[in-house]
Motif scaffolding. Sequence first.
Motif, PDB file in Angstrom:
ATOM      1  N   ILE A 106      38.903  -0.733   8.509  1.00  0.00           N
ATOM      2  CA  ILE A 106      38.816  -2.409   7.961  1.00  0.00           C
ATOM      3  C   ILE A 106      39.883  -3.155   9.280  1.00  0.00           C
ATOM      4  N   LEU A 107      38.681  -4.362   9.482  1.00  0.00           N
ATOM      5  CA  LEU A 107      39.529  -5.343  10.579  1.00  0.00           C
ATOM      6  C   LEU A 107      39.522  -6.628   9.786  1.00  0.00           C
ATOM      7  N   LEU A 108      40.422  -7.035  10.253  1.00  0.00           N
ATOM      8  CA  LEU A 108      41.211  -7.786   9.642  1.00  0.00           C
ATOM      9  C   LEU A 108      41.070  -9.409  10.504  1.00  0.00           C
ATOM     10  N   SER A 109      40.202 -10.808  10.111  1.00  0.00           N
ATOM     11  CA  SER A 109      40.491 -11.925  10.656  1.00  0.00           C
ATOM     12  C   SER A 109      41.624 -12.732  10.037  1.00  0.00           C
ATOM     13  N   ARG A 110      41.474 -13.580  10.398  1.00  0.00           N
ATOM     14  CA  ARG A 110      43.104 -15.042   9.691  1.00  0.00           C
ATOM     15  C   ARG A 110      41.727 -15.249   8.446  1.00  0.00           C
ATOM     16  N   ASP A 111      40.201 -15.023   8.330  1.00  0.00           N
ATOM     17  CA  ASP A 111      39.863 -15.785   6.690  1.00  0.00           C
ATOM     18  C   ASP A 111      39.127 -15.015   6.686  1.00  0.00           C
ATOM     19  N   ASN A 112      38.541 -13.653   7.431  1.00  0.00           N
ATOM     20  CA  ASN A 112      37.026 -12.650   7.262  1.00  0.00           C
ATOM     21  C   ASN A 112      37.381 -11.056   7.788  1.00  0.00           C
ATOM     22  N   MET A 113      36.525 -10.401   7.678  1.00  0.00           N
ATOM     23  CA  MET A 113      36.849  -9.076   7.561  1.00  0.00           C
ATOM     24  C   MET A 113      35.881  -8.174   7.563  1.00  0.00           C
ATOM     25  N   ALA A 114      36.076  -6.929   8.607  1.00  0.00           N
ATOM     26  CA  ALA A 114      34.826  -6.178   9.158  1.00  0.00           C
ATOM     27  C   ALA A 114      35.068  -5.108   8.336  1.00  0.00           C
ATOM     28  N   LEU A 115      33.623  -3.624   7.610  1.00  0.00           N
ATOM     29  CA  LEU A 115      34.065  -2.487   7.935  1.00  0.00           C
ATOM     30  C   LEU A 115      33.354  -1.707   8.732  1.00  0.00           C
ATOM     31  N   ALA A 116      34.047  -0.950   9.561  1.00  0.00           N
ATOM     32  CA  ALA A 116      33.821   0.166  10.689  1.00  0.00           C
ATOM     33  C   ALA A 116      33.196   0.598  10.091  1.00  0.00           C
ATOM     34  N   LEU A 117      31.659   1.330   9.920  1.00  0.00           N
ATOM     35  CA  LEU A 117      31.469   2.444   8.672  1.00  0.00           C
ATOM     36  C   LEU A 117      30.559   3.267  10.371  1.00  0.00           C
ATOM     37  N   HIS A 118      31.040   4.508   9.505  1.00  0.00           N
ATOM     38  CA  HIS A 118      29.701   5.927  10.049  1.00  0.00           C
ATOM     39  C   HIS A 118      28.394   6.499   8.974  1.00  0.00           C
ATOM     40  N   ASN A 119      27.468   5.933   9.175  1.00  0.00           N
ATOM     41  CA  ASN A 119      26.843   6.072   8.351  1.00  0.00           C
ATOM     42  C   ASN A 119      25.644   7.652   8.597  1.00  0.00           C
ATOM     43  N   THR A 120      25.686   8.385   7.620  1.00  0.00           N
ATOM     44  CA  THR A 120      24.894   9.762   8.185  1.00  0.00           C
ATOM     45  C   THR A 120      23.826   9.722   6.850  1.00  0.00           C
ATOM     46  N   ALA A 121      22.227  10.756   7.216  1.00  0.00           N
ATOM     47  CA  ALA A 121      21.625  10.975   6.166  1.00  0.00           C
ATOM     48  C   ALA A 121      20.329  11.701   6.832  1.00  0.00           C
ATOM     49  N   GLN A 122      19.665  12.897   6.363  1.00  0.00           N
ATOM     50  CA  GLN A 122      19.260  13.763   6.991  1.00  0.00           C
ATOM     51  C   GLN A 122      17.612  13.826   5.864  1.00  0.00           C
ATOM     52  N   ARG A 123      17.068  13.643   6.276  1.00  0.00           N
ATOM     53  CA  ARG A 123      15.690  14.545   5.398  1.00  0.00           C
ATOM     54  C   ARG A 123      14.718  15.041   6.208  1.00  0.00           C
ATOM     55  N   PRO A 124      13.674  15.763   5.602  1.00  0.00           N
ATOM     56  CA  PRO A 124      12.517  16.386   6.351  1.00  0.00           C
ATOM     57  C   PRO A 124      12.306  16.366   7.786  1.00  0.00           C
ATOM     58  N   VAL A 150      17.343  12.157  11.033  1.00  0.00           N
ATOM     59  CA  VAL A 150      18.334  12.010  10.540  1.00  0.00           C
ATOM     60  C   VAL A 150      18.812  10.857  10.795  1.00  0.00           C
ATOM     61  N   LEU A 151      19.669  10.065  10.188  1.00  0.00           N
ATOM     62  CA  LEU A 151      20.407   9.254  10.409  1.00  0.00           C
ATOM     63  C   LEU A 151      21.703   9.390  10.949  1.00  0.00           C
ATOM     64  N   ASP A 152      22.195   8.582  11.907  1.00  0.00           N
ATOM     65  CA  ASP A 152      23.613   8.561  12.535  1.00  0.00           C
ATOM     66  C   ASP A 152      24.452   8.054  13.150  1.00  0.00           C
ATOM     67  N   GLU A 153      24.657   6.895  12.819  1.00  0.00           N
ATOM     68  CA  GLU A 153      24.722   6.137  12.886  1.00  0.00           C
ATOM     69  C   GLU A 153      26.553   4.811  12.995  1.00  0.00           C
ATOM     70  N   HIS A 154      26.711   4.308  14.053  1.00  0.00           N
ATOM     71  CA  HIS A 154      27.873   3.272  13.799  1.00  0.00           C
ATOM     72  C   HIS A 154      27.213   2.026  13.633  1.00  0.00           C
ATOM     73  N   LEU A 155      28.504   1.844  12.862  1.00  0.00           N
ATOM     74  CA  LEU A 155      28.107  -0.129  12.787  1.00  0.00           C
ATOM     75  C   LEU A 155      29.655  -1.016  12.172  1.00  0.00           C
ATOM     76  N   SER A 156      29.034  -2.112  11.901  1.00  0.00           N
ATOM     77  CA  SER A 156      29.880  -2.740  12.214  1.00  0.00           C
ATOM     78  C   SER A 156      29.406  -3.802  11.035  1.00  0.00           C
ATOM     79  N   THR A 157      30.013  -4.052   9.691  1.00  0.00           N
ATOM     80  CA  THR A 157      29.692  -5.044   8.510  1.00  0.00           C
ATOM     81  C   THR A 157      29.934  -5.955   8.428  1.00  0.00           C
ATOM     82  N   VAL A 158      30.275  -7.124   9.728  1.00  0.00           N
ATOM     83  CA  VAL A 158      31.363  -8.574   8.782  1.00  0.00           C
ATOM     84  C   VAL A 158      30.285  -9.686   8.381  1.00  0.00           C
ATOM     85  N   CYS A 159      32.107  -9.851   7.152  1.00  0.00           N
ATOM     86  CA  CYS A 159      32.149 -10.456   6.015  1.00  0.00           C
ATOM     87  C   CYS A 159      31.946 -11.811   6.499  1.00  0.00           C
TER      88      CYS A 159
END
Length: 141
Positions: free
Chosen positions: A80-98, A101-110
């Motif tokens: 969890i990354l914080l600024s003075r007023d806002n924040m971001a979530l650093a995530l590693h999202n994974t999933a697979q199906r036949p 495959v999903l394997d990604e790093h992301l930042s969700t900034v709020c």
Amino acid sequence: MTTSTRTDPAESIQHRLAVTFHRALTSKDWSLLRTIMSPEVTWVLPGDNTISGPAVGIDAVIERAELIASYGLTFTLEHILLSRDNMALALHNTAQRPDAVLDEHLSTVCRVVDDQIVGVETYLSDVEGMNAFFVPRAGGA
């Protein structure tokens, strides 16, 4: 001697919102997600797929979260990354199906106003991988 007036970052509203945002996604608790977002919230994702582009308003944002979760993702919170007023979530999202495959790093900034999330923008490490994974599925998305 100088007395520090700093508070624990984990006690900040931004940190609490980030933890709640992640908990709502992982537990698929859409009513909880609704409690931390402004009715006018927006969420923008890059790419050209079923979850890309802007979602405007709380109902559209909840619908997007439901759609993302319906693909069976694991949302691993790395930081969890914080600024003075806002924040971001650093995530590693994974999933697979036949067929993909999903394997990604992301930042969700709020952006936060009056203790509510008013804007969400997601930054991805692999937009092409996301495009290949988030395609319409047989029987609907």
